[in-house]
Design a protein around this motif. Structure first.
Motif, PDB file in Angstrom:
ATOM      1  N   THR A 126       0.831  -1.198   0.000  1.00  0.00           N
ATOM      2  CA  THR A 126       0.000   0.000   0.000  1.00  0.00           C
ATOM      3  C   THR A 126       0.867   1.249   0.000  1.00  0.00           C
ATOM      4  N   LEU A 127       0.325   2.318  -0.539  1.00  0.00           N
ATOM      5  CA  LEU A 127       1.040   3.588  -0.649  1.00  0.00           C
ATOM      6  C   LEU A 127       0.898   4.375   0.652  1.00  0.00           C
ATOM      7  N   GLN A 128       1.989   4.559   1.350  1.00  0.00           N
ATOM      8  CA  GLN A 128       1.967   5.287   2.616  1.00  0.00           C
ATOM      9  C   GLN A 128       1.607   6.757   2.378  1.00  0.00           C
ATOM     10  N   GLY A 129       0.593   7.223   3.088  1.00  0.00           N
ATOM     11  CA  GLY A 129       0.161   8.607   2.918  1.00  0.00           C
ATOM     12  C   GLY A 129      -0.744   8.829   1.728  1.00  0.00           C
ATOM     13  N   GLY A 130      -0.986   7.771   0.954  1.00  0.00           N
ATOM     14  CA  GLY A 130      -1.924   7.841  -0.155  1.00  0.00           C
ATOM     15  C   GLY A 130      -1.509   8.784  -1.278  1.00  0.00           C
ATOM     16  N   ILE A 131      -2.496   9.151  -2.084  1.00  0.00           N
ATOM     17  CA  ILE A 131      -2.262  10.018  -3.239  1.00  0.00           C
ATOM     18  C   ILE A 131      -1.722  11.376  -2.801  1.00  0.00           C
ATOM     19  N   SER A 136       2.728  15.280  -3.162  1.00  0.00           N
ATOM     20  CA  SER A 136       3.720  16.118  -2.475  1.00  0.00           C
ATOM     21  C   SER A 136       5.136  15.704  -2.865  1.00  0.00           C
ATOM     22  N   TRP A 137       5.355  14.400  -2.966  1.00  0.00           N
ATOM     23  CA  TRP A 137       6.676  13.898  -3.361  1.00  0.00           C
ATOM     24  C   TRP A 137       7.011  14.310  -4.795  1.00  0.00           C
ATOM     25  N   ILE A 138       6.052  14.176  -5.702  1.00  0.00           N
ATOM     26  CA  ILE A 138       6.284  14.580  -7.093  1.00  0.00           C
ATOM     27  C   ILE A 138       6.577  16.077  -7.168  1.00  0.00           C
ATOM     28  N   ASN A 139       5.823  16.882  -6.424  1.00  0.00           N
ATOM     29  CA  ASN A 139       6.068  18.331  -6.420  1.00  0.00           C
ATOM     30  C   ASN A 139       7.500  18.647  -6.003  1.00  0.00           C
ATOM     31  N   GLU A 140       7.974  17.957  -4.973  1.00  0.00           N
ATOM     32  CA  GLU A 140       9.343  18.191  -4.503  1.00  0.00           C
ATOM     33  C   GLU A 140      10.365  17.725  -5.539  1.00  0.00           C
ATOM     34  N   GLU A 141      10.092  16.597  -6.184  1.00  0.00           N
ATOM     35  CA  GLU A 141      10.991  16.098  -7.226  1.00  0.00           C
ATOM     36  C   GLU A 141      11.070  17.087  -8.392  1.00  0.00           C
ATOM     37  N   VAL A 142       9.944  17.701  -8.731  1.00  0.00           N
ATOM     38  CA  VAL A 142       9.919  18.693  -9.810  1.00  0.00           C
ATOM     39  C   VAL A 142      10.718  19.929  -9.408  1.00  0.00           C
ATOM     40  N   LYS A 143      10.540  20.377  -8.165  1.00  0.00           N
ATOM     41  CA  LYS A 143      11.273  21.554  -7.687  1.00  0.00           C
ATOM     42  C   LYS A 143      12.780  21.321  -7.718  1.00  0.00           C
ATOM     43  N   GLN A 144      13.189  20.090  -7.407  1.00  0.00           N
ATOM     44  CA  GLN A 144      14.615  19.764  -7.390  1.00  0.00           C
ATOM     45  C   GLN A 144      15.161  19.446  -8.774  1.00  0.00           C
ATOM     46  N   GLY A 145      14.299  19.467  -9.776  1.00  0.00           N
ATOM     47  CA  GLY A 145      14.744  19.227 -11.144  1.00  0.00           C
ATOM     48  C   GLY A 145      14.972  17.771 -11.492  1.00  0.00           C
ATOM     49  N   ASP A 151       5.931  13.218 -15.464  1.00  0.00           N
ATOM     50  CA  ASP A 151       6.459  11.948 -14.962  1.00  0.00           C
ATOM     51  C   ASP A 151       5.560  11.341 -13.891  1.00  0.00           C
ATOM     52  N   SER A 152       4.634  12.125 -13.376  1.00  0.00           N
ATOM     53  CA  SER A 152       3.724  11.616 -12.346  1.00  0.00           C
ATOM     54  C   SER A 152       2.873  10.484 -12.908  1.00  0.00           C
ATOM     55  N   LEU A 153       2.769   9.398 -12.154  1.00  0.00           N
ATOM     56  CA  LEU A 153       1.905   8.290 -12.559  1.00  0.00           C
ATOM     57  C   LEU A 153       0.463   8.533 -12.139  1.00  0.00           C
ATOM     58  N   PHE A 154       0.241   9.546 -11.313  1.00  0.00           N
ATOM     59  CA  PHE A 154      -1.128   9.921 -10.968  1.00  0.00           C
ATOM     60  C   PHE A 154      -1.559  11.032 -11.910  1.00  0.00           C
ATOM     61  N   LYS A 155      -2.637  10.798 -12.614  1.00  0.00           N
ATOM     62  CA  LYS A 155      -3.148  11.754 -13.587  1.00  0.00           C
ATOM     63  C   LYS A 155      -4.457  12.361 -13.080  1.00  0.00           C
ATOM     64  N   GLY A 156      -4.609  13.660 -13.275  1.00  0.00           N
ATOM     65  CA  GLY A 156      -5.838  14.326 -12.862  1.00  0.00           C
ATOM     66  C   GLY A 156      -5.731  14.918 -11.470  1.00  0.00           C
ATOM     67  N   ARG A 157      -6.854  14.902 -10.743  1.00  0.00           N
ATOM     68  CA  ARG A 157      -6.926  15.523  -9.427  1.00  0.00           C
ATOM     69  C   ARG A 157      -7.321  14.497  -8.365  1.00  0.00           C
ATOM     70  N   ASN A 158      -6.914  14.778  -7.142  1.00  0.00           N
ATOM     71  CA  ASN A 158      -7.190  13.907  -6.007  1.00  0.00           C
ATOM     72  C   ASN A 158      -8.419  14.421  -5.260  1.00  0.00           C
ATOM     73  N   THR A 167      -7.400  18.196  -4.983  1.00  0.00           N
ATOM     74  CA  THR A 167      -6.058  18.773  -5.024  1.00  0.00           C
ATOM     75  C   THR A 167      -5.312  18.191  -6.219  1.00  0.00           C
ATOM     76  N   ALA A 168      -4.220  18.854  -6.598  1.00  0.00           N
ATOM     77  CA  ALA A 168      -3.452  18.388  -7.752  1.00  0.00           C
ATOM     78  C   ALA A 168      -2.002  18.833  -7.599  1.00  0.00           C
ATOM     79  N   LEU A 169      -1.191  18.534  -8.597  1.00  0.00           N
ATOM     80  CA  LEU A 169       0.186  19.002  -8.614  1.00  0.00           C
ATOM     81  C   LEU A 169       0.222  20.525  -8.674  1.00  0.00           C
ATOM     82  N   ASP A 170       1.339  21.094  -8.263  1.00  0.00           N
ATOM     83  CA  ASP A 170       1.490  22.551  -8.350  1.00  0.00           C
ATOM     84  C   ASP A 170       1.379  23.022  -9.799  1.00  0.00           C
ATOM     85  N   GLU A 171       1.805  22.167 -10.722  1.00  0.00           N
ATOM     86  CA  GLU A 171       1.652  22.443 -12.151  1.00  0.00           C
ATOM     87  C   GLU A 171       0.687  21.403 -12.717  1.00  0.00           C
ATOM     88  N   PRO A 172      -0.620  21.615 -12.531  1.00  0.00           N
ATOM     89  CA  PRO A 172      -1.606  20.591 -12.906  1.00  0.00           C
ATOM     90  C   PRO A 172      -1.606  20.291 -14.396  1.00  0.00           C
TER      91      PRO A 172
END
Length: 284
Positions: A126-131, A136-145, A151-158, A167-172
């Protein structure tokens, strides 16, 4: 969850993956099955995809979490799950579960692991902390380049159960859903306006103000006026519209739909009408 006082026999029976581990496992596991533990209307506006097939995760058409055990019993414990007589047993699988914030998976994934038909090598994770944690992890990965939003495997909004709605990515990215009325791309949530229905629908802003959104024609036929204009209803159970009957028929099969609690109570009460209580109290 629909099972009174359920508590997992072993809280360590499934693997708990961080967002980074979950992301990597989707690529590395050859027989991964992504399984959404949320209600079907939540997954309309956002879902994980399998990076190897490009297909969305398995999204059970349940309307409430209390239907999850029934879904597991019907679809995850079938007798042919291990192969019909004379056929090769299916390959071992890795089931990757997820939900909004990880709460429902705490018990939902463990209940499935305890009750489903399994091969010895089958695993549930199971995914800890869910979608929410994954985004949040993808957003941080994007900020760090290190990654791009695509690259997100989650598409759309949560879908979330508060005033934000979702909610969605900072760059939806582009919406993955369409308006229930006009079929334009949209991820805006609203509800069927029939009194007593309130099924969650995807309704674009234009249709929200210019139309009278209903989940189906039969719901409109039963409730010609919308909930805002209709007079206060009597305290009786609402009839079930055609689209909801069809969804439950596809989910549970013919004749196996569970009665809503209010209808069941009314049926039980009516079944006792006219009966005479002949019990006698003994006085010693």
């Amino acid at each position: 969850m629909g099972v009174t006082n359920y508590s997992p026999k072993n809280w360590d029976s499934i693997e708990v993956l961080s967002p980074a581990e979950f992301h990597a496992r989707c690529y590395s596991e050859p027989n991964a099955l992504l399984l959404d533990v949320r209600n079907y209307y939540e997954s309309r506006i956002g879902y994980f995809i399998n990076p190897k097939t490009g297909q969305p995760a398995l999204r059970p058409p349940i309307r409430r979490f209390s239907q999850w055990p029934q879904y597991v019993t019907k679809y995850m414990t079938r007798s042919n799950d291990d192969g019909a007589p004379g056929e090769e047993p299916r390959e071992a699988r890795q089931i990757l579960t997820f939900c909004t914030g990880g709460i429902r998976c705490e018990k939902g994934a463990r209940y499935m692991q305890e009750n489903m038909s399994r091969q010895p090598a089958d695993k549930v994770a199971t995914l800890q902390g869910g979608i929410a944690a994954y985004l949040s992890w993808i957003n941080e990965e994007v900020k760090q380049g290190r990654k791009k939003p695509s690259d997100s495997l989650f598409k759309g909004r949560n879908f979330v159960f508060d005033a934000r709605g979702s909610t969605a990515l900072d760059e939806p990215l582009e919406p993955v859903s369409k308006c229930h009325e006009c079929e334009r791309a949209s991820d805006r949530l609203s509800k069927c306006r029939s009194q007593g229905c309130h099924l969650v629908l995807v309704i674009c802003p234009l249709c929200e103000v210019s139309k009278d959104p209903r989940c189906c024609q039969s719901c409109l036929d039963m409730h010609p006026q919308n909930a805002e204009n209709e007079s206060p209803p009597e305290k009786v159970p609402s009839a079930i519209c055609k689209c909801e009957k069809e969804r439950e028929r596809q989910l549970w099969g013919e004749g196996s739909r569970k009665l809503p609690r209010a209808l069941k109570k009314k049926r039980d009460e009516s079944s006792t009408t006219g009966k005479v209580d002949i019990r006698a109290k003994l006085i010693c």
